[in-house]
Structure formats: structure tokens, C-alpha cells
Design a protein around this motif. Structure first.
Motif, PDB file in Angstrom:
ATOM      1  N   ARG A   1       0.838  -1.214   0.000  1.00  0.00           N
ATOM      2  CA  ARG A   1       0.000   0.000   0.000  1.00  0.00           C
ATOM      3  C   ARG A   1       0.863   1.251   0.000  1.00  0.00           C
ATOM      4  NH1 ARG A   1      -3.012  -2.649   3.937  1.00  0.00           N
ATOM      5  NH2 ARG A   1      -2.079  -1.340   5.541  1.00  0.00           N
ATOM      6  N   GLN A   2       1.917   1.252   0.835  1.00  0.00           N
ATOM      7  CA  GLN A   2       2.809   2.408   0.878  1.00  0.00           C
ATOM      8  C   GLN A   2       3.492   2.619  -0.468  1.00  0.00           C
ATOM      9  OE1 GLN A   2       5.535   1.732   4.106  1.00  0.00           O
ATOM     10  NE2 GLN A   2       4.117   2.548   5.640  1.00  0.00           N
ATOM     11  N   LEU A   3       3.964   1.552  -1.080  1.00  0.00           N
ATOM     12  CA  LEU A   3       4.631   1.678  -2.379  1.00  0.00           C
ATOM     13  C   LEU A   3       3.679   2.190  -3.452  1.00  0.00           C
ATOM     14  CD1 LEU A   3       7.131  -1.249  -2.816  1.00  0.00           C
ATOM     15  CD2 LEU A   3       7.513   1.142  -3.284  1.00  0.00           C
ATOM     16  N   ARG A   4       2.444   1.712  -3.446  1.00  0.00           N
ATOM     17  CA  ARG A   4       1.473   2.208  -4.430  1.00  0.00           C
ATOM     18  C   ARG A   4       1.257   3.712  -4.269  1.00  0.00           C
ATOM     19  NH1 ARG A   4      -1.058  -2.978  -3.929  1.00  0.00           N
ATOM     20  NH2 ARG A   4      -2.291  -2.248  -2.160  1.00  0.00           N
ATOM     21  N   MET A   5       1.171   4.182  -3.026  1.00  0.00           N
ATOM     22  CA  MET A   5       1.012   5.621  -2.799  1.00  0.00           C
ATOM     23  C   MET A   5       2.239   6.395  -3.268  1.00  0.00           C
ATOM     24  SD  MET A   5      -1.883   6.552  -1.931  1.00  0.00           S
ATOM     25  CE  MET A   5      -1.450   8.240  -1.664  1.00  0.00           C
ATOM     26  N   MET A   6       3.426   5.869  -2.979  1.00  0.00           N
ATOM     27  CA  MET A   6       4.654   6.524  -3.429  1.00  0.00           C
ATOM     28  C   MET A   6       4.679   6.615  -4.952  1.00  0.00           C
ATOM     29  SD  MET A   6       7.610   4.793  -1.154  1.00  0.00           S
ATOM     30  CE  MET A   6       7.337   4.445   0.566  1.00  0.00           C
TER      31      MET A   6
ATOM     32  N   MET B   1       2.098   6.579  -7.049  1.00  0.00           N
ATOM     33  CA  MET B   1       1.080   7.514  -7.528  1.00  0.00           C
ATOM     34  C   MET B   1       1.506   8.965  -7.322  1.00  0.00           C
ATOM     35  SD  MET B   1      -2.350   5.364  -6.483  1.00  0.00           S
ATOM     36  CE  MET B   1      -3.239   6.789  -6.045  1.00  0.00           C
ATOM     37  N   GLU B   2       2.296   9.233  -6.278  1.00  0.00           N
ATOM     38  CA  GLU B   2       2.752  10.594  -6.011  1.00  0.00           C
ATOM     39  C   GLU B   2       3.949  10.994  -6.866  1.00  0.00           C
ATOM     40  OE1 GLU B   2       3.519  10.577  -1.829  1.00  0.00           O
ATOM     41  OE2 GLU B   2       1.396  10.598  -1.289  1.00  0.00           O
ATOM     42  N   THR B   3       4.757  10.028  -7.292  1.00  0.00           N
ATOM     43  CA  THR B   3       5.990  10.374  -7.996  1.00  0.00           C
ATOM     44  C   THR B   3       5.926  10.178  -9.507  1.00  0.00           C
ATOM     45  OG1 THR B   3       6.922   8.173  -7.655  1.00  0.00           O
ATOM     46  CG2 THR B   3       7.433   9.836  -6.011  1.00  0.00           C
TER      47      THR B   3
ATOM     48  N   LYS C   1      10.506   7.127  -0.120  1.00  0.00           N
ATOM     49  CA  LYS C   1       9.907   7.869  -1.236  1.00  0.00           C
ATOM     50  C   LYS C   1      10.984   8.615  -2.021  1.00  0.00           C
ATOM     51  CE  LYS C   1       6.458  11.347  -2.279  1.00  0.00           C
ATOM     52  NZ  LYS C   1       5.534  12.327  -1.720  1.00  0.00           N
ATOM     53  N   LYS C   2      11.929   9.237  -1.325  1.00  0.00           N
ATOM     54  CA  LYS C   2      13.016   9.941  -2.003  1.00  0.00           C
ATOM     55  C   LYS C   2      13.885   8.977  -2.801  1.00  0.00           C
ATOM     56  CE  LYS C   2      13.225  13.795   1.198  1.00  0.00           C
ATOM     57  NZ  LYS C   2      13.964  14.458   2.265  1.00  0.00           N
ATOM     58  N   LEU C   3      14.136   7.793  -2.247  1.00  0.00           N
ATOM     59  CA  LEU C   3      14.890   6.772  -2.984  1.00  0.00           C
ATOM     60  C   LEU C   3      14.157   6.382  -4.262  1.00  0.00           C
ATOM     61  CD1 LEU C   3      16.177   4.284  -0.255  1.00  0.00           C
ATOM     62  CD2 LEU C   3      17.557   5.580  -1.856  1.00  0.00           C
TER      63      LEU C   3
ATOM     64  N   VAL D   1      13.525   6.452 -10.173  1.00  0.00           N
ATOM     65  CA  VAL D   1      12.653   6.677 -11.332  1.00  0.00           C
ATOM     66  C   VAL D   1      13.260   7.739 -12.252  1.00  0.00           C
ATOM     67  CG1 VAL D   1      10.401   7.555 -12.040  1.00  0.00           C
ATOM     68  CG2 VAL D   1      10.545   5.868 -10.214  1.00  0.00           C
ATOM     69  N   LYS D   2      13.888   8.772 -11.688  1.00  0.00           N
ATOM     70  CA  LYS D   2      14.576   9.765 -12.511  1.00  0.00           C
ATOM     71  C   LYS D   2      15.723   9.136 -13.302  1.00  0.00           C
ATOM     72  CE  LYS D   2      13.567  13.889  -9.814  1.00  0.00           C
ATOM     73  NZ  LYS D   2      14.109  14.947  -8.961  1.00  0.00           N
TER      74      LYS D   2
END
Length: 110
Positions: free
Chosen positions: A61-66, A68-70, A96-98, A103-104
Motif C-alpha cells: 500500500r505504501q509503495l502504491r502511494m509513493m 502515484m505521487e511520484t 519515497k526519495k529513494l 525513477v529519474k
């Protein structure tokens, strides 16, 4: 996350992992495979080493939110995220920063 942005099929998971293009962090590993369609898809795998089902579902769940936000889902590649036990030791913002930095890198390396 919408259904069209998810990867559920185990054969698709295997084909992306066997493509062997990956980025590693202490918290997770991202496998990437380019695709021809117009949007990105994401698959999340949390193994039993993380903990029981409650812990694994919380991590997903946390990863899905991360994600969707990034992510904007306009990129043309598939991503598989394999969660490592170190994910539980870090805070949400650090993970989240990682994810953002990885992704960048994926976008730049393509």
C-alpha cells in the motif's frame, strides 16, 4: 492505481525480470523493460522475508502511494519493484526519495 497501470501476470513479471535491466537501492530493486504502448505499468513483489501478510500488504500500500505521487504514467516502460527487508527500517519519506531518484535515473537512461 488503475487496472491498466498494474502488472499482475506472473509471466509478465518473469519477462521483465529476465530483461535484466535493473536499479538497486537498499530498500528495493527496480527491474525495467521498455514497451511500445503509451503508458507505464507497475508490479510490486513483497516476499515472505518482510514479515507476515499484514506487514507485506502495508508495504505494498505504501509503495502504491509513493508511485502515484511520484510517477505520471506517461512513460513507455514497465517496472517491477522487489521490496527488500531494509524497506521496513527506513521511514516513509526516505523510501519515497529513494524511489523518486531511481525513477529519474530510469527516465534519463532510456
Amino acid at each position: 492505481m488503475k487496472k491498466e497501470y498494474r502488472i499482475k501476470d506472473s509471466q509478465e513479471f518473469l519477462s521483465i525480470i529476465q530483461y535484466k535491466k535493473f536499479y538497486h537501492t537498499p530498500s528495493f530493486t527496480l527491474y525495467v523493460k521498455p514497451r511500445k504502448l503509451d503508458h507505464m505499468r507497475v508490479g510490486i513483489s513483497a516476499g515472505k522475508k518482510l514479515g507476515n501478510a499484514v506487514v507485506r500488504n502495508k508495504v505494498k500500500r505504501q509503495l502504491r502511494m509513493m508511485i502515484m505521487e511520484t510517477c505520471t504514467f506517461k512513460e513507455n516502460f514497465d517496472i517491477i519493484i522487489l521490496v527488500r527487508p531494509h524497506f521496513l527500517e527506513e521511514k516513509y519519506n526516505t523510501n519515497k526519495k529513494l524511489l523518486e531518484s531511481v525513477v529519474k535515473k530510469v527516465k534519463i537512461d532510456r
